[in-house]
Motif scaffolding. Structure first.
Motif, mmCIF file in Angstrom:
data_model
loop_
_atom_site.group_PDB
_atom_site.id
_atom_site.type_symbol
_atom_site.label_atom_id
_atom_site.label_comp_id
_atom_site.label_asym_id
_atom_site.label_seq_id
_atom_site.Cartn_x
_atom_site.Cartn_y
_atom_site.Cartn_z
ATOM 1 N N LEU A 1 0.816 -1.211 0.000
ATOM 2 C CA LEU A 1 0.000 0.000 0.000
ATOM 3 C C LEU A 1 0.852 1.263 0.000
ATOM 4 O O LEU A 1 0.459 2.286 -0.556
ATOM 5 C CB LEU A 1 -0.940 -0.006 1.205
ATOM 6 C CG LEU A 1 -2.134 -0.957 1.133
ATOM 7 C CD1 LEU A 1 -2.925 -0.924 2.429
ATOM 8 C CD2 LEU A 1 -3.040 -0.605 -0.044
ATOM 9 N N VAL B 1 -6.417 5.070 0.441
ATOM 10 C CA VAL B 1 -5.527 3.973 0.843
ATOM 11 C C VAL B 1 -5.574 3.792 2.357
ATOM 12 O O VAL B 1 -5.624 2.660 2.868
ATOM 13 C CB VAL B 1 -4.086 4.256 0.366
ATOM 14 C CG1 VAL B 1 -3.121 3.243 0.957
ATOM 15 C CG2 VAL B 1 -4.017 4.216 -1.153
ATOM 16 N N SER C 1 -4.519 -1.286 -5.459
ATOM 17 C CA SER C 1 -4.618 -1.104 -4.006
ATOM 18 C C SER C 1 -5.196 -2.352 -3.342
ATOM 19 O O SER C 1 -4.762 -2.740 -2.252
ATOM 20 C CB SER C 1 -5.494 0.105 -3.686
ATOM 21 O OG SER C 1 -4.897 1.295 -4.162
#
Length: 454
Positions: free
Chosen positions: A12, A22, A52
């Motif tokens: 991430l 995120v 993501s």
């Protein structure tokens, strides 16, 4: 190897931009429990939604079970792949499974019959985390929005894209002019995937990349139908409108229907009447095109409808959402109803052992009367969903309410049965030779797979 996959973020912290989104998905996963709603990541293509999700799974040591638009996504297929995955543990040693449904906003048509409903059911029974991905959040069904938590991914800024492109150039041992990277980032329009693809196309066979190498690898900048409709109502230059008409994938007859469907945005009735007159004239050219197979006439149709509607709108613009033609929605609803009716006839035929033709012609009216008297009973008997029940009672709101109530009752019965099995028996021990208790009445249930109408 494709650079998009080669340099896809593995963690991430490597995802470019959208730091708020995120952070939101990480906090969701950090203390995930069954009480938490699934996430739906939405935004324009190339903003990092899928990357993501995979980076999250990698950071959390989760196995990914993915189903995307290239797969058949009927109710049966979804329950087979995602349904079983959402209730079983991972066999690879991962702590959990992440059920990932990409392009969730593309559930439509006969191929995806029952898909949206199946997703909602899978979410309700899931014992594993679920993430859905969509480009257009507003095209999702109301039921799907109610059981998910939205996370928006916004288009990336050019200044965020340039450092990532510079890292890729360094990893490939290639030098790049700053002007070339700035040009790619600006042309990408906030799409990181497009930026990396343009860089790859421009850098093939080169050790040094200049601004001149970028022009041949520019992102496909064809106009969309939404841009064309918006530009028409804003009163863009005639030459720009005709150029955009050539760039869009839609044919002139489809463009005409889009314009007609959005004439409500006209400032007054006189302008709307003028717009209809232009569309009517353009429709004559479209008809002649198909009758004579002389497609040169299309350019006249495009000019009359676009320039005429633009003149009628007077640069007023579109104040609201640009909507698809209403007739398309009606045709889609009619097609869905036919599919529901066909599926219901097939199901009832198998359950009652009556041919479908005979069922429709001789028994459907009688079944309708019975269902209208006690809809809940026949929802259980025939395993009807809301769409199927609505065919009998012609009340969508009531059908939805009855199906929800029956589902709630069945769930409560299942919980009570499970609790009863787990509860230890006290006092009397059951014996195999004990006769069954006489309830005072005897009733013979139908054999499995066979339903009774009366």
């Amino acid at each position: 190897m494709d650079w998009v996959e080669k340099y896809r973020p593995q963690h991430l912290q490597d995802v470019v931009g959208n730091s708020g989104a995120v952070r939101q998905i990480y906090e969701w996963a950090r203390d995930w429990s069954r009480r938490k709603k699934p996430l739906i990541l939405y935004g324009k293509p190339g903003t990092g939604k899928t990357s993501s999700a995979y980076a999250l799974a990698n950071d959390m040591n989760w196995e990914v079970v993915e189903l995307n638009a290239s797969d058949q996504r009927t109710k049966a297929a979804l329950e087979k792949v995602a349904g079983s995955g959402s209730t079983t543990a991972s066999l690879s040693g991962a702590s959990r499974k992440l059920i990932l449904l990409d392009e969730a906003d593309n559930l439509h048509g006969q191929a995806d019959r029952g898909g949206a409903k199946a997703i909602v059911e899978i979410i309700g029974a899931s014992q594993q985390p679920i993430i859905l991905i969509a480009n257009d959040y507003y095209s999702l069904t109301r039921e799907l929005k109610a059981v998910t938590e939205p996370v928006q991914f916004r288009a990336l800024q050019a200044r965020s894209i340039v450092p990532r492109l510079r890292q890729i150039c360094a990893a490939e041992g290639m030098t790049c002019d700053p002007a070339a990277l700035d040009d790619i980032a600006n042309r990408a329009g906030g799409d990181m995937r497009a930026a990396v693809n343009m860089l790859y196309a421009a850098a093939v066979g080169k050790e040094h990349l200049t601004a001149g190498d970028v022009h041949t690898s520019a992102k496909d900048e064809r106009s969309t139908i939404f841009e064309l409709v918006g530009a028409t109502f804003k009163g863009r230059r005639d030459a720009d409108l005709l150029r955009m008409a050539v760039e869009v994938e839609d044919t002139p007859d489809a463009v005409e229907q889009w314009l007609e469907g959005n004439l409500d945005h006209m400032p007054d009735l006189a302008s709307r009447a003028e717009g209809y007159a232009c569309l009517s004239r353009a429709d004559e050219y479209i008809g002649r095109t198909y009758r004579r197979q002389y497609y040169t006439l299309w350019r006249y149709a495009s000019a009359v409808m676009l320039l005429g509607v633009a003149d009628a709108a007077g640069g007023h613009g579109v104040h609201g959402r640009i909507m698809p033609p209403s007739r398309w929605q009606k045709m889609g609803a009619s097609k869905k109803q036919k599919a529901v009716r066909a599926g219901l006839s097939r199901k009832l035929s198998e359950m009652t052992h009556i041919p479908q033709d005979a069922l429709r012609e001789d028994f459907f009216t009688a079944i309708t009367i019975l269902v209208e008297r006690d809809p809940a009973k026949y929802v259980r008997e025939f395993e009807l969903d809301a769409d199927e029940l609505n065919l009998f009672i012609h009340d969508k709101a009531r059908a939805t309410k009855v199906v929800k109530e029956v589902a709630k009752e069945e769930k409560e019965k299942a919980k009570k049965a499970a609790a009863k099995e787990k509860a230890p028996t006290k006092g009397k021990k059951s014996r195999d030779d004990d006769p069954p208790a006489d309830t005072g009445e005897s009733r013979r249930d139908p054999s499995p797979g066979q339903a009774t109408l009366f």
